[in-house]
Each structure stands twice: as structure tokens, then as C-alpha cells.
Design a protein around this motif. Structure first.
Motif, PDB file in Angstrom:
ATOM      1  N   PRO A 131      -4.540  17.858  27.413  1.00  0.00           N
ATOM      2  CA  PRO A 131      -3.581  17.648  26.325  1.00  0.00           C
ATOM      3  C   PRO A 131      -2.226  18.302  26.582  1.00  0.00           C
ATOM      4  O   PRO A 131      -1.180  17.663  26.420  1.00  0.00           O
ATOM      5  CB  PRO A 131      -4.293  18.270  25.114  1.00  0.00           C
ATOM      6  N   ALA A 132      -2.223  19.582  26.986  1.00  0.00           N
ATOM      7  CA  ALA A 132      -0.952  20.283  27.190  1.00  0.00           C
ATOM      8  C   ALA A 132      -0.191  19.712  28.378  1.00  0.00           C
ATOM      9  O   ALA A 132       1.044  19.592  28.352  1.00  0.00           O
ATOM     10  CB  ALA A 132      -1.199  21.778  27.381  1.00  0.00           C
ATOM     11  N   PHE A 133      -0.894  19.351  29.452  1.00  0.00           N
ATOM     12  CA  PHE A 133      -0.230  18.777  30.621  1.00  0.00           C
ATOM     13  C   PHE A 133       0.388  17.423  30.280  1.00  0.00           C
ATOM     14  O   PHE A 133       1.508  17.105  30.694  1.00  0.00           O
ATOM     15  CB  PHE A 133      -1.226  18.624  31.771  1.00  0.00           C
ATOM     16  N   THR A 134      -0.339  16.622  29.486  1.00  0.00           N
ATOM     17  CA  THR A 134       0.199  15.332  29.054  1.00  0.00           C
ATOM     18  C   THR A 134       1.444  15.526  28.203  1.00  0.00           C
ATOM     19  O   THR A 134       2.440  14.797  28.350  1.00  0.00           O
ATOM     20  CB  THR A 134      -0.872  14.558  28.265  1.00  0.00           C
ATOM     21  N   ALA A 135       1.412  16.515  27.301  1.00  0.00           N
ATOM     22  CA  ALA A 135       2.595  16.805  26.474  1.00  0.00           C
ATOM     23  C   ALA A 135       3.761  17.273  27.333  1.00  0.00           C
ATOM     24  O   ALA A 135       4.926  16.930  27.071  1.00  0.00           O
ATOM     25  CB  ALA A 135       2.232  17.854  25.426  1.00  0.00           C
TER      26      ALA A 135
END
Length: 463
Positions: A70-74
Motif C-alpha cells: 500500500p505505501a509503495f503504491t501511494a
């Protein structure tokens, strides 16, 4: 002495930068030190380089072997929105970025395609062959560490399972508790454990005829139904409850070659009861529940009609005003009182009045006590005999298992060996059942005086 002139300050690049931090376990997230220390090192590095940190992305409890983060995608979406700024991505260590070569280069290419540049205080990333070699070596070491940690964890968990300790998620009705000399052990989680014990024993004995009745019995318990937002228990959950050998105080992990064995935690039912449950499931115990048996009419079927001596049935009758009234009645065709109704309150009040007159005399109670004492001793003797027989049967099965093991050593055919192994697994399960019976027989669950007092209290005043 003349002072040496100070070197001019390094020109700041003023590149925008984002920080990416990751921890792989919930414990690291709860402690907070892993993410915080990574972010601090990355901020110090960015300050030395003159970068302006515009955003920090924290990846919480996500494995380094996963591509979907999730954080990498954001972070990628953030970089895409600022593609013309030459965004720098600062990571604390290459292991925080990914824990295997394939994931590392896949994420690296994705980041490069978005216009980002990867930097770290512990490694200089480059495109020349030497830099790529070092990057590959470090990614390989990170992958090896992850795999080695996984192997060590698996070996430790398998060793505990071999010793009878369940080391996965606690089944419904249990919770983990730390015990001296044992570590974390499953213990009963009340009142859920008692509720489950009741329905499991009910299904094993046939009192609960189908899985639908098991479901209704569980949903009728507020403490259990509260576990589910809608109060409805799915049939998948019912099937898991009925087929988990943990409730019989045993465990097995076939994927780890851990055969069925006695566990260190307390069972809710016996292994024999568990086997009976599995037999009833295979037989297709799906008899629908009778809707005419409920708490509204406790005397249905227990009170006979005065004219034909057939058991009375009961129902709710709706008046013209829409109000419902409870009645008992006889539905035996040919009876003079066919379909004649009796108000529930009247019949049940008369029954209670009759029951209140039924009190045994003292001599009758003395006879009952003597009968109970004789039967108690007979049952004790019978239980001891059954325990001895169970021990002999377990020893017989053990000898059969040893003979089959000897045959496996001498066998050459894979098919024959497989057949022997299947037979051994069946015999091992039977041996566990007989061993459990031998351990449970011979000793009463409660003292005679305690059981006798309860029985005599009931008999002395049934009403």
C-alpha cells in the motif's frame, strides 16, 4: 598562527525527496522503533545531500517478498504526480526495499520508469557493471536472510508441534497464555469454550441432528453470536469447528509431516467423540430440525389426552384481533376430543400442582440411596475393567504398528510402502483413541457425595 580558510559550504541541490520505510512484523509496528530509526537515518542522509524531504511513506507489517504494498503504491502515485521534479527516493537499507532479487529489480524498474531515483546512506546505486554486481550481491544476501529466517522459524514451530504445542492462530474457544516451562500454550477461552463443548457433544451424541441445528444452537448463545457483526454464523465456520481435532485435545500438521498426536492443551471433547462427529459428517447428518420442539410448549408429547391416551400436541392460535394464544390439543383422528384445545397456562399450572404432590417417603429415599451406592460401585468396577481392556487394545495396536514398520523396511515397492504407511496412520489414530479411553476410565469426574446430593435433592422434591 594564521587560521586556515574554511572551505566554502557545499552547494545544496534542493532536490525534492521522499523517504520509504518498511517493517515486516506487527511487533515492529507496535514497538515503533523500526520505522522511526529508519526515517531518522534517511532524514540525516537527505540533509547531508541537501535534499528537501517532501513526504515520508511508512510500510507497516508488510513482507519484503510481496510486490503489492500500500505505501509503495501511494509513493509511486506521488512520484507520478511530480514526475518533472526528478524525485529522489531515500531508503535506509536495500533490505528495506525488497527481500529477494526478483522483487528488488521489479520495484527498481517501476520506480525508474516513474522518474524516481533510488538512494541510500548505506549503498551507492549505479548503472555500471560493478555497481550492479554489488547491488545484486546485497539483494541476494537479503533474500538468503529472509529464506533462512523462514526456515529457522518453520523448524522451531515444527519442533513445538512435534512436542504437542499448537503454534498457529488460536482456534475459536481457545486463547494463548504463557505458562512457566511451556511458553505460550492454548487454554480455554470462556464462555466460548463451554458453549462449543456443549454443541460438539450434542452433535456427537445425535442430540443436534444436523449442522443447521449446530448453527442455530451457537447463534442462540449471545456470547458466541456477538463474535459476528450480523449475529449469523456461516456454515464454513460450522464445518471448521466440527472438523478441528484441537477440540479433542490433539493436533496434527500434515504439511510438516506432524502426525496426529496428544496435544499439551486441554480438549473440549474426547477423541472418540471427535471421531463420531467425523463419521456423522461423512454419513450426511443433515436431518432438519423439528420446528414443533421448542421452549414455548415444554409438555408437548409428555402429556397424554384423557380420552385416547395419545400424546398432546400444541400450537399458537391467532384470534380475530390478530393476537396469538398458546394451546395444547389432541390431533388423534377418531378421538372424542379431536382438535379440542386446552389453554397452555391452565394445563401447565395443573401439571405443576400435580408434580408438587409427588414427594417420596423417607424409606423410599433410603432405598434410593442404597441403589445409588450399589450402582456407583458397579460402575467403578466396570470402568476399571474397561480401562484395563483399553490398555490391552492400545498395546495390541502398538505391536501391529511395529510389525508394519518392519515390513516397510523390507519392502521395495513404492505402492506397498504407501499402503503400509496409510495403514499405520489409521492404527496410530485408533491407538490414540484407546489410550485416551484408558486414561479417562476408572476415575469418576466428581465425588460420589457431590453427585448423590444433587440426585437426591431432585428426587426429594421434583417440583
Amino acid at each position: 598562527m594564521p587560521k586556515h580558510p574554511e572551505p566554502p559550504p557545499q552547494e545544496a541541490h534542493h532536490h525534492p525527496a521522499v523517504i520509504y520505510c518498511r517493517v515486516s512484523s506487527v511487533a515492529q509496528v507496535q514497538d515503533g522503533h523500526g520505522l522511526e530509526s529508519q526515517a531518522t537515518r534517511c532524514r540525516e542522509y537527505a540533509a547531508r545531500k541537501g535534499y528537501t524531504v517532501v513526504e515520508t511513506f511508512h510500510e507497516k507489517a508488510v513482507s519484503g517478498g510481496l510486490m503489492e504494498r500500500p505505501a509503495f503504491t501511494a509513493m509511486l502515485a506521488f512520484i507520478r504526480r511530480h514526475a518533472d521534479t526528478g524525485m529522489v527516493v531515500v531508503i535506509d537499507d536495500i533490505s528495506r526495499f525488497a527481500r529477494d532479487i526478483e522483487s528488488h529489480w521489479a520495484l527498481r524498474r517501476t520506480l525508474t520508469d516513474m522518474g524516481g531515483r533510488l538512494e541510500s546512506p548505506s549503498l551507492t546505486f549505479g548503472e555500471d557493471s560493478d555497481s550492479v554486481l554489488i547491488e545484486n550481491l546485497l539483494a541476494s544476501v537479503s533474500q538468503h536472510q529472509r529464506q533462512k529466517n523462514g526456515e529457522q522459524t518453520r523448524n522451531r514451530m515444527r519442533a513445538r508441534a512435534l512436542n504437542g504445542y499448537w503454534c498457529f492462530h488460536a482456534p475459536v474457544g481457545y486463547r494463548y497464555e504463557r505458562r512457566p516451562g511451556h511458553g505460550k500454550v492454548l487454554v480455554r477461552d470462556e464462555p466460548i469454550a463451554t458453549i462449543l463443548a456443549g454443541v460438539l457433544k450434542g452433535f456427537a451424541s445425535g442430540r443436534l441432528q444436523s449442522q443447521a441445528e449446530v448453527r442455530r444452537a451457537l447463534e442462540a448463545e449471545p456470547a458466541f453470536a456477538a463474535r459476528y457483526p450480523s449475529g449469523t454464523v456461516r456454515y464454513e465456520e460450522i464445518h471448521r469447528i466440527l472438523t478441528r481435532v484441537h477440540y479433542a485435545g490433539h493436533l496434527e500438521v500434515p504439511d510438516w509431516d506432524v502426525s496426529l498426536r496428544k496435544a499439551q492443551h486441554e480438549g473440549l471433547i474426547t477423541l472418540a467423540e471427535f471421531q463420531r462427529i467425523q463419521e456423522r459428517i461423512r454419513e450426511g447428518a443433515r436431518v432438519p430440525a423439528r420446528p414443533d420442539i421448542d421452549a414455548d410448549f415444554p409438555l408437548r408429547g409428555a402429556v397424554a389426552c384423557a380420552s385416547c391416551n395419545k400424546p398432546l400436541t400444541a400450537c399458537w392460535s391467532t384470534s380475530k384481533t390478530g393476537k396469538k394464544h398458546p394451546y395444547y390439543m389432541c390431533f388423534a383422528k377418531g378421538c372424542p376430543d379431536y382438535r379440542k384445545s386446552i389453554r397452555r397456562d391452565r394445563l401447565e399450572d395443573d401439571f405443576q400442582a400435580l408434580l408438587a404432590t409427588l414427594q417420596p417417603t423417607e424409606p423410599a429415599l433410603a432405598v434410593a440411596r442404597a441403589m445409588f451406592t450399589d450402582i456407583w460401585q458397579q460402575r467403578l468396577d466396570q470402568a476399571k475393567a474397561l480401562a484395563s481392556g483399553a490398555k490391552r487394545q492400545a498395546a495390541k495396536l502398538e505391536r501391529q504398528i511395529e510389525q508394519l514398520l518392519d515390513r516397510i523396511i523390507a519392502a521395495d515397492s513404492p505402492a506397498v510402502i504407501s499402503a503400509y504407511e496409510t495403514r499405520i496412520a489409521i492404527l496410530e489414530r485408533e491407538k490414540l483413541i484407546w489410550t485416551e479411553k484408558a486414561a479417562n476410565q476408572g476415575q469418576p469426574k466428581r465425588p460420589f457425595d457431590e453427585v448423590f446430593e444433587l440426585a437426591m435433592t431432585f428426587l426429594s422434591n421434583p417440583w
